[in-house]
Design a protein around this motif. Structure first.
Motif: not given
Length: 427
Positions: A379-388, A307-319
């Motif tokens: 499930p992953r797309k749902g997570v991305y929408m939740f992150a937004m 999961f640490e290589n996930d594109l959205v995770y990589l955006l969220l971590k530094p934020f």
């Protein structure tokens, strides 16, 4: 009806209840054994219940034995009531296993334990051992109750399990993650119910603190239950359950050399270092590594994308790191200026921002298993929408409460939201 007959009639009812429970386990084990696709060795017993399955028949036998030697029973009521509490405890287990009803099982068990604890305090007026035997098995019913309470709490903070087929769209998964967040976090639930205001945040924070205190109490109870179970396991022998009933007390298990360890501060470094040459030469490590390499266990089915290589995770971590750095700076500034400890606590608004920053990362870290098991990306797309949504709520909170020093974070949150939207568009 004489006292003997009353007790014997109650014994018959209790024995029938136990037989129903025993037959259930025998049938379940038989079904598992006949199913080549079921990897289980058996249905298994909950902690506490594993011992009760041996002790209850033993108690009934001892009661019948004592009755046969006694001309008359002076006080029938405590014995019949005690048998009824055992039967009610048995019925609570059947309610859990047959109906999957944790709440109903706990209700029955709670009533049984109240009566059992009361009866355990009565000093027997005859040679009948039943009331003392009842006091010996009561802790196992308490262990069982503690386990069921844990199941109930776990179920309370979980929404209805999602379907695994393709009918669950990303939007439905988004609803699932929203509900999960509301159940887990009183702050989010209160804001969703009453809107984003200082009052709703205060109420949510108060509820969160109360729930944390209740959680601490449950944790303490779980620890006590574990220690109780460990002590009882150490002296119980399934081949001689009557010896357990005859123990005057259950001794505490003392770990060997428990007081001989020296507590030292260890400096943990996360940089990669060359292994010490002696470490790889230890025979124990060589044997362990060889065993691990040759193990027949294949975990390929459990592997999933890191999961640490996930594109959205990589955006969220530094934020998220930025949010923590900003809030840490605020805390240090407050610490210099004020003397009141309460003012140094994280405010409801700050806590709300932290939760919203962390929740999407937690969901991303766990959604990979579900995505792989069902074979599609909903499930992953749902997570991305939740992150937004969480990012938008962070930006909205910063602006609504005019946290000017955090305005850059609001801008950053919306920029990341746009990037996630682009990722969703091309995926």
């Amino acid at each position: 009806m004489t006292g003997h007959k009353q007790i014997l009639a109650e014994i018959s009812i209790t024995r029938n209840a136990f037989k129903e429970l025993d037959d259930f386990f025998l049938k379940a084990d038989e079904n598992i054994a006949n199913d080549p696709d079921d990897p289980q060795e058996g249905i298994g017993h909950l902690p506490g219940l594993d011992r009760l399955m041996f002790l209850i028949p033993c108690i009934i036998y001892r009661l019948e034995e004592d009755l046969s030697k006694s001309k008359e029973v002076e006080d029938v009521a405590p014995i019949t009531e005690g048998l009824q509490t055992i039967k009610e405890g048995i019925n609570s287990v059947l309610t859990y296993y047959l109906q999957d009803d944790v709440e109903g099982a706990l209700g029955l068990l709670s009533n049984a334990l109240s009566s059992m604890d009361k009866l355990s305090g009565i000093i027997p007026q005859s040679s009948i051992r039943f009331l003392r035997d009842l006091s010996v098995i009561a802790p196992d019913f308490h262990i069982l109750s503690s386990m069921l309470e844990g199941f109930r709490e776990s179920g309370r903070i979980r929404p209805k399990e999602p379907e695994t087929d393709k009918s669950w769209s990303p939007e439905l998964w988004l609803d699932y993650y929203r509900e999960q967040a509301r159940l887990e976090e009183p702050l989010i639930a209160m804001v969703d119910a009453e809107g984003l205001t200082g009052t709703s945040l205060e109420k949510g924070m108060k509820q969160m603190i109360e729930e944390r205190e209740q959680m601490d109490k449950r944790m303490e109870k779980q620890i006590n239950s574990y220690n109780l179970m460990r002590n009882r396991d150490a002296v119980f022998d399934t081949e001689y359950p009557e010896k357990f009933l005859d123990l005057l007390e259950i001794p505490d298990v003392i770990d060997e050399d428990d007081e001989e360890y020296e507590v030292r501060t260890v400096d943990l470094h996360y940089e990669e270092e060359e292994p010490e040459p002696w470490a790889s030469s230890l025979p124990e490590l060589q044997d362990w590594n060889k065993h691990a390499f040759e193990s027949s266990f294949d975990d390929s089915e459990l592997s999933h994308q890191d999961f640490e290589n996930d594109l959205v995770y990589l955006l969220l971590k530094p934020f998220t790191n930025n949010i923590f750095e900003r809030l840490k700076r605020d805390y240090l500034n407050r610490a210099k200026e004020c003397k009141n400890e309460e003012d140094l606590m994280r405010s409801p608004l700050e806590h709300y921002l932290v939760i919203l920053a962390l929740k999407p990362q937690v969901r991303i870290s766990s959604c990979g298993v579900m995505t792989e098991s069902i074979g599609h990306d909903a499930p992953r797309k749902g997570v991305y929408m939740f992150a937004m949504e969480c990012l938008e709520r962070i930006a909205d909170a910063i602006e609504r409460f005019s946290l000017k020093h955090l305005y850059p974070l609001a801008v950053e949150a919306r920029n990341i939201r746009k990037q996630i939207e682009e990722i969703l568009t091309v995926s």
